[in-house]
Design a protein around this motif. Structure first.
Motif, short mmCIF file in Angstrom:
data_model
loop_
_atom_site.label_atom_id
_atom_site.label_comp_id
_atom_site.label_asym_id
_atom_site.label_seq_id
_atom_site.Cartn_x
_atom_site.Cartn_y
_atom_site.Cartn_z
N ASP A 15 -5.42 -12.33 -5.52
CA ASP A 15 -5.86 -11.49 -4.41
C ASP A 15 -6.01 -10.03 -4.82
OD1 ASP A 15 -6.06 -13.10 -1.85
OD2 ASP A 15 -4.09 -13.73 -2.54
N LEU A 18 -8.29 -7.90 -2.61
CA LEU A 18 -7.65 -7.47 -1.38
C LEU A 18 -6.79 -6.24 -1.62
CD1 LEU A 18 -6.83 -7.93 1.62
CD2 LEU A 18 -5.01 -9.44 0.75
N ARG A 19 -6.00 -6.25 -2.69
CA ARG A 19 -5.15 -5.09 -2.98
C ARG A 19 -5.98 -3.84 -3.22
NH1 ARG A 19 -3.69 -2.87 -7.69
NH2 ARG A 19 -4.12 -4.68 -9.00
N TRP A 21 -9.09 -3.24 -2.23
CA TRP A 21 -9.81 -2.85 -1.01
C TRP A 21 -8.87 -2.17 -0.02
CZ3 TRP A 21 -8.87 -4.93 3.95
CH2 TRP A 21 -9.78 -4.52 4.94
N ARG A 22 -7.65 -2.69 0.10
CA ARG A 22 -6.69 -2.08 1.03
C ARG A 22 -6.33 -0.66 0.64
NH1 ARG A 22 -2.51 -7.08 2.40
NH2 ARG A 22 -3.11 -7.30 4.59
N ILE A 58 -11.69 -13.49 -1.93
CA ILE A 58 -11.99 -12.56 -0.84
C ILE A 58 -11.32 -13.13 0.40
CG2 ILE A 58 -13.81 -11.73 0.69
CD1 ILE A 58 -15.60 -11.54 -1.78
N TYR A 59 -10.40 -12.37 0.96
CA TYR A 59 -9.63 -12.79 2.12
C TYR A 59 -9.62 -11.66 3.15
CZ TYR A 59 -5.37 -13.07 4.94
OH TYR A 59 -4.48 -13.03 5.99
N PRO A 61 -7.75 -10.04 6.00
CA PRO A 61 -6.38 -10.12 6.54
C PRO A 61 -6.36 -10.16 8.06
CG PRO A 61 -6.83 -7.91 5.71
CD PRO A 61 -8.01 -8.75 5.33
N MET A 87 -15.62 -6.48 -0.24
CA MET A 87 -14.91 -7.00 -1.42
C MET A 87 -15.88 -7.61 -2.42
SD MET A 87 -11.36 -8.69 -0.12
CE MET A 87 -10.45 -7.99 1.25
N GLY A 297 -0.95 -11.65 -3.93
CA GLY A 297 -1.02 -12.24 -2.61
C GLY A 297 0.28 -12.81 -2.09
#
Length: 345
Positions: A15, A18-19, A21-22, A58-59, A61, A87, A297
């Motif tokens: 993930d 995700l990290r 992008w956040r 790609i998740y 949240p 993402m 993740g």
């Protein structure tokens, strides 16, 4: 590198997008390329730990608001579309800016080439396809952009399926299976030769996919329910079906999916990962187990701080009797074989 060593790892799930992008910012791609002191994966740590590639998820949240049954809310399609495209764009920027450090792979041949030349072999994967509508038009568009693997759901419902909530102890027999839209999605994935990931499917959804799909059954980041009775883990009956189709299970490093008590015990020894490998090997054979770390993740054992520490795990696997060709199957060979069979190239 020009020849893959037995311990070179192709990983079934991370993930990192995700990290990145956040945390945001225009330098997100560079932080992966140059490295940073947070999270589990970046390019320098991957190289240090012989992590040669993997499925980059790609998740979208969920808000951290649970209902009375512990279920996560599903994001709107508009929200999912915005996050998914952001993402995906980030992954493409990393490939461009890394100048050969990362390769977006569309075939098994691409993976082999990347691994043999020292590029990080990245596969575009979506975990929970809330961005895709019932018409499936976006699925075809994203496939053209490099999408090669999807999990129809994360652990929440969408228009395609129910998803298995996080529960311990519990079987995955929670909720209904695929909707009519979900069945159409699986058929379209077979047509496009997109891998379907079962790791967040409930039991009914698993068996619906098993009836429809003509591809190997894959749980990219799940463990043996017979050891750790978490709803996210794979039951013996599911393991048998995975074997029958030539599929695999990628062992998740998450402590709550490894630990027989379900606790988030960071002191869990790496031998517990080997125990899950042993269970699956004994049940369905060495050809059907691989690694699916869930880096960036989930909570992983303290003994593996990040991707740079992967040699500690491969050493423990070797000490457990997995050496030479058997170790290579677990670390990368089984993944490449199953992807080649699924993608046809």
């Amino acid at each position: 590198m020009t020849d893959l060593c037995d311990s070179a790892v192709f990983d079934g799930h991370n993930d990192v997008l995700l990290r990145l992008w956040r945390s945001g910012g225009p330098d997100a791609a560079r932080r992966f390329i140059d490295g940073e002191e947070v999270g589990h994966i970046d390019l320098p740590r991957a190289r240090k730990g012989n992590l040669a590639g993997g499925l980059c998820a790609i998740y979208v949240p969920s808000e951290r608001v649970l209902d009375s049954d512990g279920n996560w809310p599903t994001p709107s399609r508009q929200e999912a579309l915005e996050v998914t495209t952001a993402m995906a764009g980030l992954l493409v920027r990393i490939e461009r800016e890394s100048r050969g450090g990362l390769k977006l792979c569309r075939s098994a041949a691409d993976i082999r080439e990347a691994m043999n030349t020292g590029a990080f072999a990245s596969v575009f994967h979506i975990e929970g396809v809330e961005a895709i509508g019932a018409d499936l038009d976006l699925l075809y568009l994203l496939h053209n952009a490099g999408l090669r693997s999807i999990g129809p759901v994360w652990s929440r419902p969408n228009i395609f399926a129910f998803g298995v909530p996080f529960r311990f102890p519990s079987t995955p027999e929670i909720g209904p299976g695929l909707s009519a839209h979900g069945k159409a999605l699986i058929r379209a994935c077979n047509e496009l030769k997109i891998m379907v990931d079962l790791s967040h499917m409930n039991d009914a959804g698993f068996w619906d996919i098993a009836k429809i799909s003509d591809a190997p059954l894959v749980a990219s980041h799940s463990n043996a329910h017979g050891i750790c009775p978490h709803s996210r883990n794979v039951t013996d009956r599911q393991l048998d079906a995975i074997k029958d189709t030539g599929g695999l299970v990628g062992i998740n490093f998450g402590v709550m999916f490894l630990n027989p008590t379900g606790e988030r015990d960071l002191s869990l020894p790496l031998e517990q990962i080997v125990r899950h490998v042993d269970y699956i090997v004994d049940r369905i054979g060495i050809d059907h187990v691989a690694l699916g770390s869930d880096f960036d993740g989930t909570t992983i054992p303290a003994a593996i701080r990040d991707a740079a520490d992967l040699p500690k795990l491969t050493d423990v696997l070797a000490q457990g009797g997995y050496q030479g060709a058997d170790l290579a199957k677990i670390t990368h060979g089984n993944w490449i074989r199953v992807l080649e069979r699924t993608w046809g190239a």
